[in-house]
Write a protein that holds these residues in place. Structure first.
Motif, PDB file in Angstrom:
ATOM      1  N   TYR A  48       2.984 -10.762  12.250  1.00  0.00           N
ATOM      2  CA  TYR A  48       2.122 -10.620  11.078  1.00  0.00           C
ATOM      3  C   TYR A  48       1.620  -9.186  10.898  1.00  0.00           C
ATOM      4  O   TYR A  48       1.725  -8.607   9.813  1.00  0.00           O
ATOM      5  N   PHE A  49       1.105  -8.605  11.969  1.00  0.00           N
ATOM      6  CA  PHE A  49       0.482  -7.287  11.837  1.00  0.00           C
ATOM      7  C   PHE A  49       1.470  -6.133  11.980  1.00  0.00           C
ATOM      8  O   PHE A  49       1.259  -5.065  11.409  1.00  0.00           O
ATOM      9  N   GLY A  50       2.547  -6.327  12.744  1.00  0.00           N
ATOM     10  CA  GLY A  50       3.516  -5.252  12.923  1.00  0.00           C
ATOM     11  C   GLY A  50       4.044  -4.687  11.619  1.00  0.00           C
ATOM     12  O   GLY A  50       3.935  -3.478  11.364  1.00  0.00           O
ATOM     13  N   PRO A  51       4.621  -5.522  10.740  1.00  0.00           N
ATOM     14  CA  PRO A  51       5.173  -4.990   9.492  1.00  0.00           C
ATOM     15  C   PRO A  51       4.119  -4.480   8.524  1.00  0.00           C
ATOM     16  O   PRO A  51       4.448  -3.773   7.577  1.00  0.00           O
ATOM     17  N   ARG A  52       2.865  -4.824   8.740  1.00  0.00           N
ATOM     18  CA  ARG A  52       1.801  -4.357   7.848  1.00  0.00           C
ATOM     19  C   ARG A  52       1.129  -3.083   8.341  1.00  0.00           C
ATOM     20  O   ARG A  52       0.400  -2.434   7.595  1.00  0.00           O
ATOM     21  N   LEU A  53       1.377  -2.722   9.595  1.00  0.00           N
ATOM     22  CA  LEU A  53       0.791  -1.502  10.139  1.00  0.00           C
ATOM     23  C   LEU A  53       1.738  -0.304  10.046  1.00  0.00           C
ATOM     24  O   LEU A  53       1.285   0.830   9.894  1.00  0.00           O
ATOM     25  N   PHE A  54       3.044  -0.558  10.151  1.00  0.00           N
ATOM     26  CA  PHE A  54       4.003   0.544  10.213  1.00  0.00           C
ATOM     27  C   PHE A  54       4.816   0.639   8.929  1.00  0.00           C
ATOM     28  O   PHE A  54       5.444  -0.327   8.504  1.00  0.00           O
ATOM     29  N   GLN A  55       4.788   1.814   8.309  1.00  0.00           N
ATOM     30  CA  GLN A  55       5.514   2.028   7.066  1.00  0.00           C
ATOM     31  C   GLN A  55       7.015   2.164   7.316  1.00  0.00           C
ATOM     32  O   GLN A  55       7.823   1.919   6.437  1.00  0.00           O
ATOM     33  N   LYS A  56       7.391   2.560   8.521  1.00  0.00           N
ATOM     34  CA  LYS A  56       8.792   2.766   8.857  1.00  0.00           C
ATOM     35  C   LYS A  56       9.050   2.236  10.263  1.00  0.00           C
ATOM     36  O   LYS A  56       8.214   2.390  11.157  1.00  0.00           O
ATOM     37  N   ASP A  57      10.217   1.599  10.451  1.00  0.00           N
ATOM     38  CA  ASP A  57      10.635   1.117  11.776  1.00  0.00           C
ATOM     39  C   ASP A  57       9.571   0.220  12.410  1.00  0.00           C
ATOM     40  O   ASP A  57       9.210   0.388  13.574  1.00  0.00           O
ATOM     41  N   TRP A  58       9.065  -0.750  11.640  1.00  0.00           N
ATOM     42  CA  TRP A  58       7.978  -1.585  12.150  1.00  0.00           C
ATOM     43  C   TRP A  58       8.392  -2.369  13.397  1.00  0.00           C
ATOM     44  O   TRP A  58       7.591  -2.540  14.318  1.00  0.00           O
ATOM     45  N   PHE A  59       9.632  -2.830  13.438  1.00  0.00           N
ATOM     46  CA  PHE A  59      10.071  -3.645  14.570  1.00  0.00           C
ATOM     47  C   PHE A  59      10.132  -2.796  15.842  1.00  0.00           C
ATOM     48  O   PHE A  59       9.683  -3.234  16.913  1.00  0.00           O
ATOM     49  N   GLU A  60      10.663  -1.598  15.734  1.00  0.00           N
ATOM     50  CA  GLU A  60      10.791  -0.722  16.895  1.00  0.00           C
ATOM     51  C   GLU A  60       9.424  -0.309  17.440  1.00  0.00           C
ATOM     52  O   GLU A  60       9.195  -0.312  18.655  1.00  0.00           O
TER      53      GLU A  60
END
Length: 459
Positions: free
Chosen positions: A348-360
């Motif tokens: 939930y929070f990973g893709p909303r915190l990082f504008q690029k390469d959220w998974f990494e």
């Protein structure tokens, strides 16, 4: 009180013998790690393997090791963790430009809030459910962050603190929770990566790539070996490791002085975070002298690594199995809750915190928040083999703002003290409130929300 006063043995020869036995266990752990393939694939460190062997040989299973040896080993943790933390802030430099470029702030928000989550929810559940239902100590809720984000080193280092807080069972339970977190981080991390690859969340690994087939070598070939530290001072003056050990000694001595002052006001404050403050003061003084150029942070890391390996081996070997069995149901409840909330936090929070390469960026922090930095690094290398993302750079840049405080640092050591002073419910809800405030501030500054280039949210 000096460390030797906590050793049960009567002679230095006994202390030497028990330390030699610990080293032999660690060597056996190394051999098993190198030779047993399925253990290599699980990335279980040799120190943890050695600790489990010691636990089996100890009084709670086979009874082959004497009680005096186990008592000596149990005293190692509080000593060695201070050596690990004392040099943490000596010689550290911060690059603010790179912090801005690499999404380091977002990593800080992620890592700090996983700690607040691991403090808040378990403490609230402990106060509302586990204390009235099972009669556990309210400090039980503080163990999750100590064991998961802090890892075995912090859990072992907190043994003395829990003894001072009149809850000796906390040491064994913390180490048990750390083991659970480590295994969960490895297994769930691999599952999450496979799921992420199939869903297309990863940017540097696709379904056409082979995942996990390239095994890392435990022992480097001669032509691949590199130096792990550099010589900064002439040997005729003093050996480089001796010089760095002396700085650690000064830092710990300052920590002892600070602890002596704090003990007049607060009970249960461990030495290791105060030794880290002592190291910070040592670094400030050295910056004004020519000796500052003789500092090699890599040498400090080698000393920390040695201490941590022996600490983990000794701490795991001295886990009290009867205590773990006594707390079986509370452990099971807290473990299930923590597992679920960590996976939910990641997605939930990973893709909303990082504008690029959220998974990494998220996967390296997820691995660290479940076990240790090595697990986070291992998971990142699986999804970003050539380290093309900025995740690892940001991870290193965030360390001075995170590691000394949360995930086994100063704040981690304070939570049990605050829990005794104000209660598990107050500290738990306070931690959750702070986490929410951090997200609100991040939202206000545009660091949290839906990002146009985040595939996960905008599918």
């Amino acid at each position: 009180m000096f460390p030797s006063e906590s050793i049960v043995s009567n002679t230095l020869s006994s202390l030497l013998f028990y330390t030699v036995c610990l080293g032999m266990l660690l060597l056996i752990g190394v051999l098993i790690r190198v030779k047993v393939n399925f253990i290599r694939k699980l990335f279980i460190p040799a120190s943890l393997i050695a600790g489990f062997i010691g636990l089996v040989l100890g009084p709670h299973v086979l009874g082959l090791l004497p009680d005096e040896m186990m008592s000596t080993w149990s005293g190692f943790s509080g000593v060695l963790i201070s050596i690990v933390f004392a040099p943490m802030l000596i010689g550290v430099t911060i690059n603010f430009q790179r912090i801005k470029e690499t999404q380091t702030i977002s990593q800080l928000i992620f890592s700090w809030n996983t700690s607040f989550l691991q403090w808040g929810v378990p403490l609230v559940i402990t106060a509302i459910l586990l204390v009235p239902l099972f009669g556990v100590n309210p400090l039980f809720g503080a163990l999750t962050e100590i064991g998961w984000s802090g890892g075995h080193g912090t859990a072992g280092g907190m043994v003395e603190s829990f003894n001072e807080l009149n809850w000796a069972a906390g040491g064994s339970l913390g180490l048990t929770i750390a083991t659970i977190g480590l295994l969960f981080g490895i297994i769930s991390g691999v599952i999450i990566i496979n799921y992420g690859v199939r869903k297309g969340y990863t940017n540097y690994l696709t379904t056409n790539d082979s995942l996990g087939t390239k095994e890392s070598k435990d022992i480097y070939e001669p032509n691949e070996q590199t130096t792990s530290s550099v010589r900064t001072i002439r040997n005729e003056v003093v050996d480089g490791f001796a010089f760095h050990f002396s700085l650690i000694g000064v830092a710990i001595f300052i920590g002892w002085i600070l602890k002596g002052v704090i003990d007049n006001f607060i009970t249960g404050m461990p030495l290791f975070p105060l030794a880290m403050i002592g190291g910070f003061l040592v670094g400030l003084v050295l910056k004004r002298t020519s000796l500052y150029h003789a500092i090699d942070t890599s040498t400090f890391r080698r000393i920390q690594g040695i201490s941590l390996d022996f600490l983990i081996t000794a701490a795991v070997a001295t886990i009290s199995i009867p205590v773990v069995l006594e707390y079986f149901w509370p452990l099971l409840i807290i473990t299930i809750v923590t597992m679920v909330m960590m996976v939910c936090f990641f997605f939930y929070f990973g893709p909303r915190l990082f504008q690029k390469d959220w998974f990494e960026h998220s996967i390296i922090l997820f691995g660290t928040a479940c076990g240790v930095a090595a697990i986070g690094y291992m998971l990142l290398r699986m999804v970003d083999p050539d380290l093309k993302s900025d995740a690892f750079i940001a991870y290193g840049l965030r360390a001075p703002f995170s590691s000394p405080f949360a995930g086994g640092g100063l704040v981690t050591s304070l939570i049990p003290v605050l829990t005794v002073a104000y209660g598990a419910l107050v500290v738990g809800f306070g931690s959750i409130a702070i986490m929410i405030v951090i997200f609100v501030i991040a939202k206000a500054f545009g660091l949290y929300g839906r990002h146009e280039n985040t595939y996960f949210i905008n599918r």
